[in-house]
Motif scaffolding. Structure first.
Motif, PDB file in Angstrom:
ATOM      1  N   SER A 130     -10.663 121.594 -24.778  1.00  0.00           N
ATOM      2  CA  SER A 130      -9.403 122.271 -24.458  1.00  0.00           C
ATOM      3  C   SER A 130      -9.194 123.408 -25.447  1.00  0.00           C
ATOM      4  CB  SER A 130      -8.231 121.303 -24.565  1.00  0.00           C
ATOM      5  OG  SER A 130      -8.402 120.243 -23.647  1.00  0.00           O
ATOM      6  N   CYS A 131      -8.786 124.582 -24.935  1.00  0.00           N
ATOM      7  CA  CYS A 131      -8.538 125.758 -25.794  1.00  0.00           C
ATOM      8  C   CYS A 131      -7.038 125.956 -25.926  1.00  0.00           C
ATOM      9  CB  CYS A 131      -9.095 127.023 -25.158  1.00  0.00           C
ATOM     10  SG  CYS A 131     -10.813 126.927 -24.743  1.00  0.00           S
ATOM     11  N   TYR A 132      -6.601 126.295 -27.150  1.00  0.00           N
ATOM     12  CA  TYR A 132      -5.174 126.512 -27.396  1.00  0.00           C
ATOM     13  C   TYR A 132      -4.956 127.808 -28.162  1.00  0.00           C
ATOM     14  CZ  TYR A 132      -5.411 121.442 -26.833  1.00  0.00           C
ATOM     15  OH  TYR A 132      -5.675 120.186 -26.374  1.00  0.00           O
ATOM     16  N   ASP A 133      -3.701 128.263 -28.132  1.00  0.00           N
ATOM     17  CA  ASP A 133      -3.257 129.242 -29.099  1.00  0.00           C
ATOM     18  C   ASP A 133      -4.065 130.535 -29.014  1.00  0.00           C
ATOM     19  OD1 ASP A 133      -1.619 130.055 -31.096  1.00  0.00           O
ATOM     20  OD2 ASP A 133      -2.861 129.302 -32.721  1.00  0.00           O
ATOM     21  N   ASN A 134      -4.175 131.077 -27.789  1.00  0.00           N
ATOM     22  CA  ASN A 134      -4.881 132.346 -27.613  1.00  0.00           C
ATOM     23  C   ASN A 134      -6.253 132.328 -28.276  1.00  0.00           C
ATOM     24  OD1 ASN A 134      -2.616 133.148 -26.280  1.00  0.00           O
ATOM     25  ND2 ASN A 134      -1.748 134.236 -28.018  1.00  0.00           N
ATOM     26  N   ALA A 135      -7.091 131.424 -27.806  1.00  0.00           N
ATOM     27  CA  ALA A 135      -8.381 131.177 -28.457  1.00  0.00           C
ATOM     28  C   ALA A 135      -9.497 132.069 -27.920  1.00  0.00           C
ATOM     29  CB  ALA A 135      -8.756 129.713 -28.269  1.00  0.00           C
ATOM     30  N   ILE A 136     -10.540 132.213 -28.731  1.00  0.00           N
ATOM     31  CA  ILE A 136     -11.824 132.743 -28.271  1.00  0.00           C
ATOM     32  C   ILE A 136     -12.865 131.690 -28.637  1.00  0.00           C
ATOM     33  CG2 ILE A 136     -13.545 134.576 -28.447  1.00  0.00           C
ATOM     34  CD1 ILE A 136     -11.355 136.500 -29.282  1.00  0.00           C
ATOM     35  N   VAL A 137     -13.554 131.152 -27.640  1.00  0.00           N
ATOM     36  CA  VAL A 137     -14.532 130.086 -27.896  1.00  0.00           C
ATOM     37  C   VAL A 137     -15.846 130.368 -27.186  1.00  0.00           C
ATOM     38  CG1 VAL A 137     -12.692 128.341 -28.129  1.00  0.00           C
ATOM     39  CG2 VAL A 137     -13.866 128.605 -25.941  1.00  0.00           C
ATOM     40  N   MET A 138     -16.915 129.799 -27.751  1.00  0.00           N
ATOM     41  CA  MET A 138     -18.219 129.802 -27.091  1.00  0.00           C
ATOM     42  C   MET A 138     -18.655 128.352 -26.922  1.00  0.00           C
ATOM     43  SD  MET A 138     -20.388 133.027 -28.588  1.00  0.00           S
ATOM     44  CE  MET A 138     -20.695 132.352 -30.193  1.00  0.00           C
ATOM     45  N   ALA A 146     -26.496 118.197 -25.017  1.00  0.00           N
ATOM     46  CA  ALA A 146     -25.841 118.410 -26.312  1.00  0.00           C
ATOM     47  C   ALA A 146     -24.974 119.666 -26.226  1.00  0.00           C
ATOM     48  CB  ALA A 146     -26.880 118.549 -27.411  1.00  0.00           C
ATOM     49  N   THR A 147     -23.797 119.597 -26.836  1.00  0.00           N
ATOM     50  CA  THR A 147     -22.797 120.665 -26.681  1.00  0.00           C
ATOM     51  C   THR A 147     -22.380 121.212 -28.039  1.00  0.00           C
ATOM     52  OG1 THR A 147     -21.942 119.638 -24.658  1.00  0.00           O
ATOM     53  CG2 THR A 147     -20.481 121.175 -25.784  1.00  0.00           C
ATOM     54  N   ASP A 148     -22.424 122.551 -28.168  1.00  0.00           N
ATOM     55  CA  ASP A 148     -21.859 123.229 -29.336  1.00  0.00           C
ATOM     56  C   ASP A 148     -20.581 123.933 -28.897  1.00  0.00           C
ATOM     57  OD1 ASP A 148     -23.928 122.481 -30.933  1.00  0.00           O
ATOM     58  OD2 ASP A 148     -24.713 124.493 -31.303  1.00  0.00           O
ATOM     59  N   LEU A 149     -19.474 123.619 -29.571  1.00  0.00           N
ATOM     60  CA  LEU A 149     -18.215 124.332 -29.337  1.00  0.00           C
ATOM     61  C   LEU A 149     -17.946 125.187 -30.576  1.00  0.00           C
ATOM     62  CD1 LEU A 149     -15.382 124.983 -28.182  1.00  0.00           C
ATOM     63  CD2 LEU A 149     -14.610 122.797 -29.120  1.00  0.00           C
ATOM     64  N   SER A 150     -18.049 126.514 -30.424  1.00  0.00           N
ATOM     65  CA  SER A 150     -17.825 127.428 -31.548  1.00  0.00           C
ATOM     66  C   SER A 150     -16.509 128.155 -31.321  1.00  0.00           C
ATOM     67  CB  SER A 150     -18.963 128.441 -31.644  1.00  0.00           C
ATOM     68  OG  SER A 150     -20.198 127.774 -31.828  1.00  0.00           O
ATOM     69  N   VAL A 151     -15.631 128.149 -32.333  1.00  0.00           N
ATOM     70  CA  VAL A 151     -14.315 128.766 -32.190  1.00  0.00           C
ATOM     71  C   VAL A 151     -14.263 130.034 -33.039  1.00  0.00           C
ATOM     72  CG1 VAL A 151     -11.831 128.434 -32.449  1.00  0.00           C
ATOM     73  CG2 VAL A 151     -13.273 126.523 -31.735  1.00  0.00           C
ATOM     74  N   LEU A 152     -14.035 131.179 -32.374  1.00  0.00           N
ATOM     75  CA  LEU A 152     -14.003 132.471 -33.060  1.00  0.00           C
ATOM     76  C   LEU A 152     -12.573 132.873 -33.404  1.00  0.00           C
ATOM     77  CD1 LEU A 152     -16.648 132.373 -31.212  1.00  0.00           C
ATOM     78  CD2 LEU A 152     -16.746 134.806 -31.602  1.00  0.00           C
ATOM     79  N   ALA A 153     -11.610 132.381 -32.630  1.00  0.00           N
ATOM     80  CA  ALA A 153     -10.195 132.681 -32.899  1.00  0.00           C
ATOM     81  C   ALA A 153      -9.358 131.561 -32.301  1.00  0.00           C
ATOM     82  CB  ALA A 153      -9.806 134.027 -32.279  1.00  0.00           C
ATOM     83  N   GLY A 154      -8.144 131.369 -32.858  1.00  0.00           N
ATOM     84  CA  GLY A 154      -7.293 130.283 -32.369  1.00  0.00           C
ATOM     85  C   GLY A 154      -7.903 128.942 -32.746  1.00  0.00           C
ATOM     86  N   TYR A 155      -7.711 127.936 -31.908  1.00  0.00           N
ATOM     87  CA  TYR A 155      -8.374 126.654 -32.145  1.00  0.00           C
ATOM     88  C   TYR A 155      -8.614 125.957 -30.817  1.00  0.00           C
ATOM     89  CZ  TYR A 155      -3.957 124.033 -31.562  1.00  0.00           C
ATOM     90  OH  TYR A 155      -2.814 123.476 -31.054  1.00  0.00           O
ATOM     91  N   ALA A 156      -9.468 124.936 -30.854  1.00  0.00           N
ATOM     92  CA  ALA A 156      -9.783 124.175 -29.644  1.00  0.00           C
ATOM     93  C   ALA A 156      -9.916 122.720 -30.047  1.00  0.00           C
ATOM     94  CB  ALA A 156     -11.080 124.688 -29.031  1.00  0.00           C
ATOM     95  N   SER A 157     -10.018 121.844 -29.056  1.00  0.00           N
ATOM     96  CA  SER A 157     -10.316 120.452 -29.379  1.00  0.00           C
ATOM     97  C   SER A 157     -11.340 119.950 -28.385  1.00  0.00           C
ATOM     98  CB  SER A 157      -9.060 119.593 -29.324  1.00  0.00           C
ATOM     99  OG  SER A 157      -8.645 119.446 -27.986  1.00  0.00           O
ATOM    100  N   ALA A 158     -12.101 118.950 -28.799  1.00  0.00           N
ATOM    101  CA  ALA A 158     -13.119 118.389 -27.919  1.00  0.00           C
ATOM    102  C   ALA A 158     -13.097 116.879 -28.027  1.00  0.00           C
ATOM    103  CB  ALA A 158     -14.491 118.925 -28.296  1.00  0.00           C
ATOM    104  N   GLU A 159     -13.236 116.234 -26.884  1.00  0.00           N
ATOM    105  CA  GLU A 159     -13.333 114.769 -26.850  1.00  0.00           C
ATOM    106  C   GLU A 159     -14.795 114.406 -27.074  1.00  0.00           C
ATOM    107  OE1 GLU A 159     -10.918 112.527 -25.901  1.00  0.00           O
ATOM    108  OE2 GLU A 159      -9.359 113.760 -24.967  1.00  0.00           O
TER     109      GLU A 159
END
Length: 211
Positions: A130-138, A146-159
């Motif tokens: 889930s992406c929050y707060d005006n995020a930029i994610v890859m 296998a999953t890489d969640l990279s956050v460039l701006a804002g924040y995100a969460s992953a289960e």
């Protein structure tokens, strides 16, 4: 001439369908950029057709970006989603204030930094992001899931197996195939990340000039 007449008739028939017959979120999303042979599959059909710029996208559509191709999707409300080669994206939901996608492999870049959409959820084979707060994610999903969640701006969460993990800007959450998860510092930008940064800048400049 026959083909032309037929096309005209089909177009005429389409204009006669009452507007109410179209789902409200029909024009919420569109292909805004592509390189090479990007394909779209519409829910409930076996057929794939080539995407073009401005192809409208609906809930249930699947986008396939083959080797050597790239694509960009713009969603009304200020969200841009980009797909690298060998990436598949399913559009699960295009609600007014929430979006949901499924990525089963490849590399996805999501920029919601000017977004009015509160909740963006990306399902992968191993995790729900889930992406929050005006995020930029890859989000990178490898062959074994296998999953890489990279956050460039804002924040995100992953289960993951450990429950919900918050991932802040400047970090990558790596979820291995066995569901073990670790937080790492964000790596140096590669060609894909640089290309996205450049596209973001171009779009921002275009937005400024439009205003």
């Amino acid at each position: 001439a026959m083909g032309k007449t037929l096309t005209t008739l089909i177009l005429l028939a389409l204009t006669l369908i009452p507007a109410a017959a179209f789902p409200q979120n029909m024009e919420r999303a569109r292909i805004s950029y592509l390189e090479n042979d990007v394909q779209i599959n519409t829910k409930g059909t076996e057929d794939w057709f080539p995407a073009t710029v401005n192809t409208p996208l609906q809930e249930g559509d699947r986008i396939w970006v083959p080797s050597g191709a790239r694509s960009e999707v713009q969603i009304r409300g200020g969200v841009t989603v980009r797909l690298d080669a060998d990436t598949s994206l399913d559009i699960l939901s295009l609600e007014q204030d929430s979006l949901q996608f499924y990525v089963n492999g490849g590399r996805t870049y999501i920029n919601s930094s000017n977004s009015a959409i509160g909740n963006i959820q990306i399902e992968t084979p191993l995790s729900s992001v889930s992406c929050y707060d005006n995020a930029i994610v890859m989000i990178d999903v490898t062959g074994n899931g296998a999953t890489d969640l990279s956050v460039l701006a804002g924040y995100a969460s992953a289960e993951s197996r450990d429950g919900k993990t918050r991932v802040d800007a400047g970090t990558t959450l790596r979820i291995e195939a066995n569901l073990a998860a670790e937080i790492l510092p964000l790596g140096a930008p590669d060609e894909w990340a640089e290309w996205n940064r450049e596209r973001d800048r171009k779009l921002a400049d275009a937005g400024q000039s439009l205003r």
